[in-house]
Design an enzyme around this catalytic site. Structure first.
Site, PDB file in Angstrom:
ATOM      1  N   SER A 138       6.634   1.536  -9.241  1.00  0.00           N
ATOM      2  CA  SER A 138       5.292   2.048  -9.010  1.00  0.00           C
ATOM      3  C   SER A 138       5.410   3.504  -8.557  1.00  0.00           C
ATOM      4  O   SER A 138       6.067   3.794  -7.556  1.00  0.00           O
ATOM      5  CB  SER A 138       4.626   1.192  -7.924  1.00  0.00           C
ATOM      6  OG  SER A 138       3.386   1.734  -7.541  1.00  0.00           O
ATOM      7  N   LYS A 164       4.548   1.914 -13.518  1.00  0.00           N
ATOM      8  CA  LYS A 164       3.147   1.793 -13.075  1.00  0.00           C
ATOM      9  C   LYS A 164       2.754   3.117 -12.442  1.00  0.00           C
ATOM     10  O   LYS A 164       3.481   3.629 -11.586  1.00  0.00           O
ATOM     11  CB  LYS A 164       3.029   0.643 -12.072  1.00  0.00           C
ATOM     12  CG  LYS A 164       1.737   0.626 -11.251  1.00  0.00           C
ATOM     13  CD  LYS A 164       1.579  -0.695 -10.517  1.00  0.00           C
ATOM     14  CE  LYS A 164       1.121  -0.506  -9.085  1.00  0.00           C
ATOM     15  NZ  LYS A 164       0.982  -1.803  -8.375  1.00  0.00           N
ATOM     16  N   LYS A 166      -0.140   5.296 -10.319  1.00  0.00           N
ATOM     17  CA  LYS A 166      -1.350   5.261  -9.502  1.00  0.00           C
ATOM     18  C   LYS A 166      -2.343   6.245 -10.099  1.00  0.00           C
ATOM     19  O   LYS A 166      -1.963   7.356 -10.495  1.00  0.00           O
ATOM     20  CB  LYS A 166      -1.008   5.666  -8.059  1.00  0.00           C
ATOM     21  CG  LYS A 166      -0.135   4.647  -7.341  1.00  0.00           C
ATOM     22  CD  LYS A 166      -0.907   3.366  -7.084  1.00  0.00           C
ATOM     23  CE  LYS A 166      -0.091   2.392  -6.244  1.00  0.00           C
ATOM     24  NZ  LYS A 166      -0.832   1.160  -5.969  1.00  0.00           N
ATOM     25  N   ASP A 191      -2.775   1.646 -11.769  1.00  0.00           N
ATOM     26  CA  ASP A 191      -3.357   0.968 -10.606  1.00  0.00           C
ATOM     27  C   ASP A 191      -4.283   1.935  -9.877  1.00  0.00           C
ATOM     28  O   ASP A 191      -3.847   2.986  -9.397  1.00  0.00           O
ATOM     29  CB  ASP A 191      -2.221   0.510  -9.669  1.00  0.00           C
ATOM     30  CG  ASP A 191      -2.724  -0.302  -8.468  1.00  0.00           C
ATOM     31  OD1 ASP A 191      -3.953  -0.517  -8.345  1.00  0.00           O
ATOM     32  OD2 ASP A 191      -1.872  -0.719  -7.653  1.00  0.00           O
ATOM     33  N   GLU A 216      -4.849  -2.192 -13.237  1.00  0.00           N
ATOM     34  CA  GLU A 216      -4.883  -2.934 -11.972  1.00  0.00           C
ATOM     35  C   GLU A 216      -6.014  -2.438 -11.075  1.00  0.00           C
ATOM     36  O   GLU A 216      -6.148  -1.232 -10.844  1.00  0.00           O
ATOM     37  CB  GLU A 216      -3.519  -2.776 -11.282  1.00  0.00           C
ATOM     38  CG  GLU A 216      -3.335  -3.586 -10.009  1.00  0.00           C
ATOM     39  CD  GLU A 216      -1.902  -3.461  -9.457  1.00  0.00           C
ATOM     40  OE1 GLU A 216      -0.979  -3.103 -10.216  1.00  0.00           O
ATOM     41  OE2 GLU A 216      -1.724  -3.707  -8.242  1.00  0.00           O
ATOM     42  N   ASP A 241      -5.592  -7.240  -7.790  1.00  0.00           N
ATOM     43  CA  ASP A 241      -4.654  -7.223  -6.662  1.00  0.00           C
ATOM     44  C   ASP A 241      -5.487  -7.475  -5.401  1.00  0.00           C
ATOM     45  O   ASP A 241      -5.628  -8.630  -4.955  1.00  0.00           O
ATOM     46  CB  ASP A 241      -3.930  -5.856  -6.669  1.00  0.00           C
ATOM     47  CG  ASP A 241      -3.031  -5.617  -5.467  1.00  0.00           C
ATOM     48  OD1 ASP A 241      -2.980  -6.471  -4.565  1.00  0.00           O
ATOM     49  OD2 ASP A 241      -2.368  -4.552  -5.398  1.00  0.00           O
ATOM     50  N   LYS A 265       0.926 -11.162  -4.480  1.00  0.00           N
ATOM     51  CA  LYS A 265       1.736 -10.638  -3.370  1.00  0.00           C
ATOM     52  C   LYS A 265       1.677 -11.711  -2.286  1.00  0.00           C
ATOM     53  O   LYS A 265       0.589 -11.979  -1.767  1.00  0.00           O
ATOM     54  CB  LYS A 265       1.133  -9.342  -2.814  1.00  0.00           C
ATOM     55  CG  LYS A 265       1.167  -8.157  -3.768  1.00  0.00           C
ATOM     56  CD  LYS A 265       0.467  -6.943  -3.164  1.00  0.00           C
ATOM     57  CE  LYS A 265       0.585  -5.741  -4.086  1.00  0.00           C
ATOM     58  NZ  LYS A 265      -0.234  -4.590  -3.603  1.00  0.00           N
ATOM     59  N   GLY A 293       4.179  -5.409  -4.843  1.00  0.00           N
ATOM     60  CA  GLY A 293       4.937  -5.012  -3.650  1.00  0.00           C
ATOM     61  C   GLY A 293       4.070  -4.191  -2.724  1.00  0.00           C
ATOM     62  O   GLY A 293       2.988  -3.726  -3.103  1.00  0.00           O
TER      63      GLY A 293
HETATM   64  O1  OSB Z   1      -1.604  -1.547  -4.794  1.00  0.00           O
HETATM   65  O2  OSB Z   1       0.215  -2.345  -5.485  1.00  0.00           O
HETATM   66  C1  OSB Z   1      -0.393  -1.671  -4.654  1.00  0.00           C
HETATM   67  C2  OSB Z   1       2.057  -0.069  -2.188  1.00  0.00           C
HETATM   68  C3  OSB Z   1       1.323  -0.143  -1.026  1.00  0.00           C
HETATM   69  C4  OSB Z   1       0.056  -0.677  -1.057  1.00  0.00           C
HETATM   70  C5  OSB Z   1      -0.487  -1.135  -2.266  1.00  0.00           C
HETATM   71  C6  OSB Z   1       0.247  -1.067  -3.442  1.00  0.00           C
HETATM   72  C7  OSB Z   1       1.526  -0.499  -3.393  1.00  0.00           C
HETATM   73  C8  OSB Z   1       2.367  -0.301  -4.573  1.00  0.00           C
HETATM   74  C9  OSB Z   1       3.862  -0.236  -4.339  1.00  0.00           C
HETATM   75  O3  OSB Z   1       1.939  -0.121  -5.700  1.00  0.00           O
HETATM   76  C10 OSB Z   1       4.609  -1.309  -5.031  1.00  0.00           C
HETATM   77  C11 OSB Z   1       6.021  -1.461  -4.490  1.00  0.00           C
HETATM   78  O4  OSB Z   1       6.209  -1.933  -3.345  1.00  0.00           O
HETATM   79  O5  OSB Z   1       6.944  -1.131  -5.234  1.00  0.00           O
HETATM   80 MG    MG Z   2      -2.122  -2.686  -6.524  1.00  0.00          MG
END
Ligand code: OSB
Ligand code: MG
Length: 372
Positions: A138, A164, A166, A191, A216, A241, A265, A293
């Protein structure tokens, strides 16, 4: 049939680790990660859990402070001194409303402890079958597109199976168009962390052209109706999520057509018992799942790896190597990426990795112990 554990002692720690690089999402930028680490003890063995609540109520209403309060005043008193099986800890905690991240830390510690007392890998105890799980990465919002392209290139060279990205308003269509142009074949998903409204649907219709694996959490965390309306207009699967804190939410989302994929998660849904229930429900409905994660330390990551070994976890997970998150991880051996872009499921008892006590001590800001 599970193994009865007498929960003799619980240790709670607030820890803070510096991230290998700052991580920016639509809700903010983090350079350090705070977490609560739970250690449950029984018969000389220790089970570990990690609470994924952040330092502020951005991803969820929970914070490390609210989780500490929920654990100390409500959750720990419900299990301390009792003889329980890991699979029944959730039932003890369920009467407390919400606070899933706090519950999950305690519940998952009980699973680790039971697996250790039985001498089994946690993955096996949960019903996991895979020995290796597919790994994605990510990537946060960057200062500019050329930094982003460089970061993607680096992660692909390391061997991650999918990327992925953001997104947020102003960092979306143009960015994804550039990335797609440069990496036409890469497995790519985005995401938004709830940064858009249904009125922004033109953004998603444009993203629909880029052959994304999924989009996402585009809309608000509590808006299943508008996610369903958006999904009806798109070819690309929506993945939820933040909108899925429970099995009931998953059932509602699938019944309404709010998504075609769910990111599970365990920390968000309250632990392994609800995570498995969502997994089973999705399998039954032919819905693909993957494990998300929360920038966990190696303790939380070990839990995620164990869960992702279950059969329904088909899509690449947000479970990356330790080095992607931290200079030095809280566990040994650290998690590494195999040449085929997978992470191996540890085969030792419990989480199958050892907590580095000296480092844990060094990063602890606050500690409290509860004895039966
Ligand atoms: O939305 O998936 C999420 C990290 C912190 C809070 C929310 C998210 C995330 C990530 C990181 O996308 C994913 C990872 O731990 O590799
Ligand atoms: Mg997410």
């Amino acid at each position: 049939m599970g193994f009865k554990l007498k929960l003799e002692r619980v240790e709670l720690r607030l820890v803070e680790l510096e991230l290998a690089q700052p991580f920016e999402t639509s809700f903010g930028r983090e350079a350090r990660r705070r977490a609560l680490i739970v250690r449950l003890s029984s018969g000389g063995a220790h089970g570990y859990g990690e609470c994924v609540a952040g330092s502020g109520p951005w991803y969820s209403y929970e914070t490390t402070e609210t989780a500490w309060h929920a654990l100390k005043d409500f959750l720990i008193p419900r299990v301390l001194g009792k003889e329980l099986e890991a699979a029944t800890v959730w039932d003890e905690l369920a009467p407390i409303r919400g606070h899933n991240m706090a519950k999950a830390a305690l519940e998952m510690a009980a699973w680790d402890l039971e697996a250790k007392l039985e001498g089994k890998p946690l993955a096996k105890l949960l019903g996991g079958e895979k020995e290796k799980i597919p790994s994605g990465v990510s990537i946060g919002i960057q200062a500019n597109i050329s930094d982003l392209l460089r970061e993607i290139e680096r992660r692909l060279e390391e061997g991650y199976q999918r990327i992925k990205l953001k997104i947020k308003p102003g960092w979306d269509v143009e960015v994804i168009e550039e990335v797609r142009g440069r990496f036409p074949e890469v497995k790519l998903q985005v995401d938004a962390n709830a940064a858009y409204r249904l009125a922004d649907k033109e953004v998603f219709k444009k993203l629909d052209q880029f052959n994304l694996l999924l989009i996402e959490q585009p809309l608000a965390y509590d808006d299943l109706a508008d996610h369903a309306a958006l999904q009806r207009e798109l070819e690309t699967p929506l993945c939820l999520d933040e909108s899925i804190p429970s099995l009931n939410a998953a059932k509602a989302a699938l019944a309404l057509g709010s998504c075609r994929v769910i990111n599970i998660k365990p920390g968000r849904v309250g632990g392994f018992t609800p995570a498995r229930a969502i997994h089973d429900h999705c399998l039954e409905k032919n819905i693909l799942v993957w494990c998300g994660g929360m920038l966990e330390t190696g303790i939380g990551r070990a839990h995620n790896v164990a869960l992702a070994s279950l059969p329904g976890f088909i899509l690449p997970n947000d479970i990356s190597a330790s080095r992607r998150y931290y200079q030095q991880d809280l566990v040994e051996p650290e998690f590494t990426l195999n040449a085929d872009g997978t992470i191996s499921v540890p085969q030792g008892p419990g989480i199958g990795v050892e907590v580095v006590e000296e480092l844990l001590e060094r990063v602890t800001l606050h500690r409290e112990e509860f004895v039966a």
